[in-house]
Scaffold this motif. Structure first.
Motif, PDB file in Angstrom:
ATOM      1  N   THR A  61       0.565  -0.862   0.276  1.00 49.15           N
ATOM      2  CA  THR A  61       0.068   0.090   0.407  1.00 49.15           C
ATOM      3  C   THR A  61       0.311   1.563  -0.049  1.00 49.15           C
ATOM      4  OG1 THR A  61      -1.875  -1.026   0.787  1.00 49.15           O
ATOM      5  CG2 THR A  61      -2.008   1.177   1.444  1.00 49.15           C
ATOM      6  N   ALA A  62       1.728   1.336   0.550  1.00 47.68           N
ATOM      7  CA  ALA A  62       3.396   2.225   1.185  1.00 47.68           C
ATOM      8  C   ALA A  62       3.720   2.232  -0.136  1.00 47.68           C
ATOM      9  CB  ALA A  62       3.219   2.268   2.138  1.00 47.68           C
ATOM     10  N   TRP A  63       4.106   1.132  -1.158  1.00 44.72           N
ATOM     11  CA  TRP A  63       4.976   1.275  -2.431  1.00 44.72           C
ATOM     12  C   TRP A  63       3.667   1.816  -3.601  1.00 44.72           C
ATOM     13  CZ3 TRP A  63       9.780   1.297  -2.525  1.00 44.72           C
ATOM     14  CH2 TRP A  63      10.450   1.950  -1.430  1.00 44.72           C
ATOM     15  N   ARG A 112      11.272   7.615  -6.273  1.00 48.12           N
ATOM     16  CA  ARG A 112      12.931   8.197  -4.977  1.00 48.12           C
ATOM     17  C   ARG A 112      14.025   7.039  -4.079  1.00 48.12           C
ATOM     18  NH1 ARG A 112       8.750   6.977  -0.133  1.00 48.12           N
ATOM     19  NH2 ARG A 112       9.719   4.850  -0.485  1.00 48.12           N
ATOM     20  N   GLU A 113      13.836   5.671  -4.290  1.00 45.88           N
ATOM     21  CA  GLU A 113      14.583   5.466  -4.024  1.00 45.88           C
ATOM     22  C   GLU A 113      15.463   4.836  -5.274  1.00 45.88           C
ATOM     23  OE1 GLU A 113      14.800   3.882  -1.360  1.00 45.88           O
ATOM     24  OE2 GLU A 113      12.904   4.502  -0.898  1.00 45.88           O
ATOM     25  N   LEU A 114      15.017   5.190  -6.271  1.00 48.72           N
ATOM     26  CA  LEU A 114      16.573   5.163  -7.348  1.00 48.72           C
ATOM     27  C   LEU A 114      16.973   5.956  -6.843  1.00 48.72           C
ATOM     28  CD1 LEU A 114      13.961   2.805 -10.240  1.00 48.72           C
ATOM     29  CD2 LEU A 114      15.671   1.992  -8.784  1.00 48.72           C
ATOM     30  N   MET A 115      16.010   7.381  -7.378  1.00 44.89           N
ATOM     31  CA  MET A 115      17.532   8.860  -7.458  1.00 44.89           C
ATOM     32  C   MET A 115      17.698   9.200  -5.979  1.00 44.89           C
ATOM     33  SD  MET A 115      16.967  10.140  -9.851  1.00 44.89           S
ATOM     34  CE  MET A 115      17.365  11.657  -9.367  1.00 44.89           C
ATOM     35  N   GLN A 116      16.958   8.306  -5.092  1.00 46.78           N
ATOM     36  CA  GLN A 116      18.359   8.961  -3.957  1.00 46.78           C
ATOM     37  C   GLN A 116      19.610   7.794  -4.120  1.00 46.78           C
ATOM     38  OE1 GLN A 116      15.725   8.057   0.032  1.00 46.78           O
ATOM     39  NE2 GLN A 116      18.494   7.056   0.990  1.00 46.78           N
ATOM     40  N   ASN A 117      19.596   6.795  -4.355  1.00 46.56           N
ATOM     41  CA  ASN A 117      21.137   6.530  -4.747  1.00 46.56           C
ATOM     42  C   ASN A 117      21.552   6.986  -5.793  1.00 46.56           C
ATOM     43  OD1 ASN A 117      20.545   3.577  -3.451  1.00 46.56           O
ATOM     44  ND2 ASN A 117      19.858   2.653  -4.693  1.00 46.56           N
ATOM     45  N   THR A 118      20.906   7.316  -7.135  1.00 48.47           N
ATOM     46  CA  THR A 118      22.367   7.957  -7.481  1.00 48.47           C
ATOM     47  C   THR A 118      22.329   9.369  -7.009  1.00 48.47           C
ATOM     48  OG1 THR A 118      21.249   7.758  -9.869  1.00 48.47           O
ATOM     49  CG2 THR A 118      21.797   9.379 -10.414  1.00 48.47           C
ATOM     50  N   ILE A 119      21.953  10.339  -6.492  1.00 46.41           N
ATOM     51  CA  ILE A 119      21.725  11.009  -5.733  1.00 46.41           C
ATOM     52  C   ILE A 119      23.384  11.420  -4.689  1.00 46.41           C
ATOM     53  CG2 ILE A 119      20.937  13.583  -4.059  1.00 46.41           C
ATOM     54  CD1 ILE A 119      18.193  13.042  -5.630  1.00 46.41           C
ATOM     55  N   LYS A 123      15.670  -2.866  -3.505  1.00 44.73           N
ATOM     56  CA  LYS A 123      15.061  -4.165  -4.718  1.00 44.73           C
ATOM     57  C   LYS A 123      13.448  -4.026  -4.293  1.00 44.73           C
ATOM     58  CE  LYS A 123      18.394  -5.466  -1.922  1.00 44.73           C
ATOM     59  NZ  LYS A 123      19.133  -6.274  -0.850  1.00 44.73           N
ATOM     60  N   THR A 124      12.739  -3.163  -2.653  1.00 44.70           N
ATOM     61  CA  THR A 124      11.605  -2.337  -2.518  1.00 44.70           C
ATOM     62  C   THR A 124      10.900  -2.200  -4.187  1.00 44.70           C
ATOM     63  OG1 THR A 124      12.054  -2.654  -0.357  1.00 44.70           O
ATOM     64  CG2 THR A 124      10.211  -1.818  -1.036  1.00 44.70           C
ATOM     65  N   ALA A 125      11.526  -0.644  -4.256  1.00 50.95           N
ATOM     66  CA  ALA A 125      11.655  -0.724  -5.752  1.00 50.95           C
ATOM     67  C   ALA A 125      11.206  -1.185  -6.820  1.00 50.95           C
ATOM     68  CB  ALA A 125      12.812   0.500  -5.543  1.00 50.95           C
ATOM     69  N   ALA A 126      12.132  -2.202  -7.194  1.00 47.75           N
ATOM     70  CA  ALA A 126      12.597  -3.392  -7.922  1.00 47.75           C
ATOM     71  C   ALA A 126      10.723  -4.032  -7.687  1.00 47.75           C
ATOM     72  CB  ALA A 126      13.241  -4.217  -8.244  1.00 47.75           C
TER      73      ALA A 126
END
Length: 445
Positions: free
Chosen positions: A189-191, A199-206, A294-297
């Motif tokens: 639900t929260a995803w 958010r997760e993918l960009m946080q890794n890059t940033i 992994k949660t993003a995927a």
């Protein structure tokens, strides 16, 4: 009573003085509203409370915000009129009359010291440029900091090369095969939607490239450029000096490509659940390639309507490594239902030609990562949601910015900020942590 305002609050760990006390003093000195911003004393769920300055509420010293609490914070009380708000529409407390509530934005940037003042604009300088008039003409004046210095650029590049060296391992140890993450693919639900994954993918890059500076804005050593390609695709490019590209983001209707230099291939151990990365600043520190991606995927693959796919491509030392994130069927057994489990198909081969999604050319470090995300409507989600919720894309107006003198904390009226280049909208009101939108304002309307 004051007109409702939208606030941006950014907090750092360095300063010893409580952010609420410091900002309240400066707000009063400037004849502004007597709002008080302070951090909750609950270290496990630190939040920001806006209270009336007449409330007897001690403002604790700062701590790293580790996670945002779910409990609502204290509403912003009605405040006395001041010179800055005479004649404006009053705000009533909840329960008396309906009224818009202030919106709070919070960020906890890194620990390095930060300049509180914005340097004056210099002829020919600029941190953010646009080739296709992405900034509306009627937008409020945006900040234009001094051009990056040679020393800043050299320090930044040296840090990136050191990071590559620290993460290096023998690429011959990477073999083709399938790695199970032991994570079940199911809706969360929260995803839901695309923002959590973005958010997760960009946080890794940033975080990996340190695109965000300690002041909660674009790293002082970098320039950011927006443009539109021949097929209508949008491009955002980060560079460190002429000819040294660091990151490129290509935005299309149903495809997002995030390319970053100075990135050594990840070992498949990163796919282990709960793996620890010693390059992070501690277990409570955000960033790094951990469980988040992994949660993003899983969130993408668990939404059939998105028809999503995710693939990572690494290039280094004449080796090309590909990770394809896929769902694998597990049949029912005993009392356990049939399910889909996240697996990653790893392929390692000799590098012949760069990935077709590459936009940077050959990075000077000869280490590249390309993330390719296919999902229905991801282009609109990135420009309309992600860019307005990630501070690295912002260019704040100095005339509406209050910042502490010895830290990265600042407060600003979000409604008075210029539109985000490429997004055609202002920053999203809400609570921010390390430059990333976390939740809606914790103030009742």
């Amino acid at each position: 009573m004051p007109e409702p305002i939208s606030l941006i609050l950014s907090d750092s760990d360095e300063a010893e003085e409580a952010v609420g006390s410091s900002l309240a003093r400066r707000l009063k000195a400037r004849g502004a509203c007597s709002a008080l911003g302070s951090l909750s004393a609950d270290a496990e769920a630190e939040v920001v409370n806006l209270t009336d300055s007449e409330d007897e509420c001690p403002a604790p010293t700062r701590k790293r915000l580790r996670k945002v609490g779910d409990e609502p914070s204290k509403p912003l009380a009605a405040q006395k009129p001041t010179q800055c708000n005479k004649g404006k529409r009053p705000v009533q407390k909840k329960g008396k009359e309906d009224g818009a509530a202030p919106s709070l934005l919070m960020d906890t940037p890194s620990d390095a010291p930060v300049r509180a003042a914005v340097p004056p604009k210099q002829p020919g300088s600029g941190r953010i440029t646009s080739k296709d008039a992405l900034l509306p003409k009627d937008a409020p004046e945006a900040a234009t900091r001094a051009a990056p210095t040679k020393q800043q650029q050299q320090t930044y590049l040296a840090t990136r090369r050191a990071g590559v060296k620290a993460r290096r391992f023998n690429l011959s140890s990477v073999t083709s095969g399938t790695v199970s993450t032991a994570r079940t693919i199911k809706p969360m639900t929260a995803w839901s939607g695309l923002w959590p994954a973005l958010r997760e993918l960009m946080q890794n890059t940033i975080d990996h490239l340190q695109l965000l500076g300690p002041d909660g804005q674009l790293n002082a050593a970098l320039d950011m450029e927006h443009s539109t390609g021949p097929a209508g695709e949008r491009m955002v490019r980060f560079s460190c000096g002429r000819g040294t590209d660091v990151c490129a983001i290509k935005i299309e209707c149903d495809e997002l490509v995030i390319e970053q230099a100075f990135t050594f291939p990840l070992h498949h151990r990163a796919l282990d659940t709960g793996v620890s990365d010693r390059t992070k600043g501690g277990e409570s520190t955000a960033g790094g390639f951990g469980d988040g991606f992994k949660t993003a995927a899983i969130s993408l693959l668990a939404q059939p309507s998105l028809a999503a796919s995710l693939a990572w491509h690494f290039e280094a030392e004449e080796t090309a490594i590909t990770w394809d994130f896929v769902g694998a069927h597990r049949p029912a057994v005993g009392t356990y239902r049939a399910s889909q489990v996240l697996e990653v198909r790893v392929k390692s081969e000799r590098l012949e030609t760069p990935h077709p999604g590459c936009q940077l050319g050959t990075p000077p470090s000869a280490h590249r990562m390309v993330q390719v995300v296919h999902a229905k409507g991801i282009g609109a989600a990135f420009t309309n949601e992600a860019m307005a919720r990630l501070q690295v894309f912002w260019q704040l107006s100095p005339t509406n910015l209050l910042s502490t003198r010895n830290g990265g904390s600042f407060v600003a009226d979000a409604a008075s900020q210029p539109n985000v280049a490429g997004a055609q909208r202002q920053p999203e009101p809400g609570l921010y942590v390390r430059g990333i939108w976390v939740r809606k304002p914790m103030i009742d309307g």
